[in-house]
Design a protein around this motif. Structure first.
Motif, mmCIF file in Angstrom:
data_model
loop_
_atom_site.group_PDB
_atom_site.id
_atom_site.type_symbol
_atom_site.label_atom_id
_atom_site.label_comp_id
_atom_site.label_asym_id
_atom_site.label_seq_id
_atom_site.Cartn_x
_atom_site.Cartn_y
_atom_site.Cartn_z
ATOM 1 N N ASN A 133 46.936 41.655 22.795
ATOM 2 C CA ASN A 133 46.662 42.315 24.072
ATOM 3 C C ASN A 133 47.777 43.297 24.425
ATOM 4 O O ASN A 133 47.511 44.431 24.833
ATOM 5 N N GLN A 134 49.031 42.879 24.265
ATOM 6 C CA GLN A 134 50.159 43.763 24.555
ATOM 7 C C GLN A 134 50.164 44.981 23.636
ATOM 8 O O GLN A 134 50.555 46.070 24.040
ATOM 9 N N LYS A 135 49.712 44.782 22.424
ATOM 10 C CA LYS A 135 49.641 45.864 21.438
ATOM 11 C C LYS A 135 48.537 46.856 21.798
ATOM 12 O O LYS A 135 48.543 47.988 21.348
ATOM 13 N N GLY A 136 47.593 46.398 22.613
ATOM 14 C CA GLY A 136 46.486 47.262 23.018
ATOM 15 C C GLY A 136 45.184 46.965 22.292
ATOM 16 O O GLY A 136 44.178 47.640 22.511
ATOM 17 N N ASP A 137 45.177 45.949 21.446
ATOM 18 C CA ASP A 137 43.965 45.569 20.720
ATOM 19 C C ASP A 137 43.248 44.470 21.516
ATOM 20 O O ASP A 137 43.320 43.287 21.201
ATOM 21 N N LYS A 138 42.568 44.903 22.569
ATOM 22 C CA LYS A 138 41.926 43.950 23.487
ATOM 23 C C LYS A 138 40.841 43.126 22.796
ATOM 24 O O LYS A 138 40.657 41.960 23.109
ATOM 25 N N TYR A 139 40.136 43.740 21.848
ATOM 26 C CA TYR A 139 39.024 43.025 21.220
ATOM 27 C C TYR A 139 39.507 41.908 20.299
ATOM 28 O O TYR A 139 38.888 40.843 20.237
ATOM 29 N N LYS A 140 40.602 42.128 19.618
ATOM 30 C CA LYS A 140 41.181 41.061 18.792
ATOM 31 C C LYS A 140 41.738 39.964 19.707
ATOM 32 O O LYS A 140 41.605 38.774 19.414
ATOM 33 N N ALA A 141 42.347 40.347 20.825
ATOM 34 C CA ALA A 141 42.846 39.368 21.796
ATOM 35 C C ALA A 141 41.683 38.519 22.324
ATOM 36 O O ALA A 141 41.806 37.297 22.446
ATOM 37 N N ILE A 142 40.557 39.165 22.598
ATOM 38 C CA ILE A 142 39.364 38.452 23.078
ATOM 39 C C ILE A 142 38.849 37.493 22.014
ATOM 40 O O ILE A 142 38.513 36.341 22.308
ATOM 41 N N GLU A 143 38.794 37.954 20.781
ATOM 42 C CA GLU A 143 38.316 37.113 19.674
ATOM 43 C C GLU A 143 39.137 35.826 19.566
ATOM 44 O O GLU A 143 38.585 34.730 19.420
ATOM 45 N N ILE A 144 40.431 35.954 19.670
ATOM 46 C CA ILE A 144 41.297 34.773 19.565
ATOM 47 C C ILE A 144 41.149 33.890 20.810
ATOM 48 O O ILE A 144 41.105 32.659 20.703
ATOM 49 N N ALA A 145 41.039 34.503 21.982
ATOM 50 C CA ALA A 145 40.848 33.725 23.214
ATOM 51 C C ALA A 145 39.537 32.934 23.161
ATOM 52 O O ALA A 145 39.474 31.806 23.656
ATOM 53 N N LYS A 146 38.513 33.516 22.557
ATOM 54 C CA LYS A 146 37.241 32.792 22.391
ATOM 55 C C LYS A 146 37.408 31.606 21.445
ATOM 56 O O LYS A 146 36.841 30.537 21.679
ATOM 57 N N LYS A 147 38.214 31.783 20.396
ATOM 58 C CA LYS A 147 38.477 30.680 19.476
ATOM 59 C C LYS A 147 39.182 29.540 20.208
ATOM 60 O O LYS A 147 38.890 28.367 19.978
ATOM 61 N N ILE A 148 40.100 29.886 21.097
ATOM 62 C CA ILE A 148 40.808 28.864 21.878
ATOM 63 C C ILE A 148 39.807 28.047 22.693
ATOM 64 O O ILE A 148 39.884 26.822 22.744
#
Length: 194
Positions: A133-148
């Motif tokens: 998310n800090q890097k600006g890759d919101k979609y990858k951040a979302i993907e990992i948050a969904k895994k959590i």
């Protein structure tokens, strides 16, 4: 309180109690007092005299970081990874350090190394999501948050985190759906109500 703890641990060391524990506790007190130079000296001495563990490296690196000595912090965390290559916490701490200095790609690389050893570690997954998310890759951040949330599906804080990621990615429908889900679980959740 700190001074009393220092006196107690120093006395224990004088009396011959476990040297590793005594030295580490003394250094921990100095670190807690935000006096990294004192703790650094003790942690370095512990490593030099082979009273060492991953925790000592971790604390030495953290003391360097607290003291603004980022090159030495990085070197210490890297040394911990080399000395303890099967310890996921070592790579996690190096990843946290890189995140702290805003080198998110390097941070993510270290988190990935740690996750290969402990794939469902929630702390590492959350840190990696934050780094993306800090890097600006919101979609990858979302993907990992969904895994959590697959691992802990009823976690309100993690649902709130994912909802804020959706907001940031302008996926308002998904954000609203999650906020409603949170309110159904916790009707007085102030964050979800706003």
């Amino acid at each position: 309180e700190y001074d009393e703890a220092l006196r107690m641990y120093e006395k224990a060391e004088e009396m011959g109690f476990d040297s590793y524990t005594s030295k580490k506790r003394i250094a921990d007190v100095y670190l807690a007092k935000k006096n990294p130079s004192e703790s650094i000296g003790i942690y370095k001495n512990m490593i030099q005299t082979n009273l060492v563990s991953p925790e000592v490296y971790d604390l030495l690196g953290s003391a360097y970081q607290l003291g603004g000595q980022f090159d030495l912090a990085e070197r210490t965390f890297k040394e911990m990874c080399q000395r303890y290559p099967d310890n996921p916490h070592a790579f996690y701490k190096l990843g946290l350090f890189y995140g702290f200095i805003k080198e998110y790609d390097r941070s993510i690389t270290q988190f990935n190394k740690a996750l290969k050893m402990v794939p469902d570690n929630l702390t590492i997954l959350k840190s990696m999501s934050l780094a993306y998310n800090q890097k600006g890759d919101k979609y990858k951040a979302i993907e990992i948050a969904k895994k959590i949330l697959e691992i802990i599906p009823n976690s309100i804080p993690d649902k709130l985190y994912l909802a804020t990621l959706y907001d940031g990615a302008k996926e308002f429908g998904n954000a609203i759906r999650l906020y409603r889900e949170i309110i159904s679980q916790e009707p007085r959740n102030v964050i979800a109500l706003n």
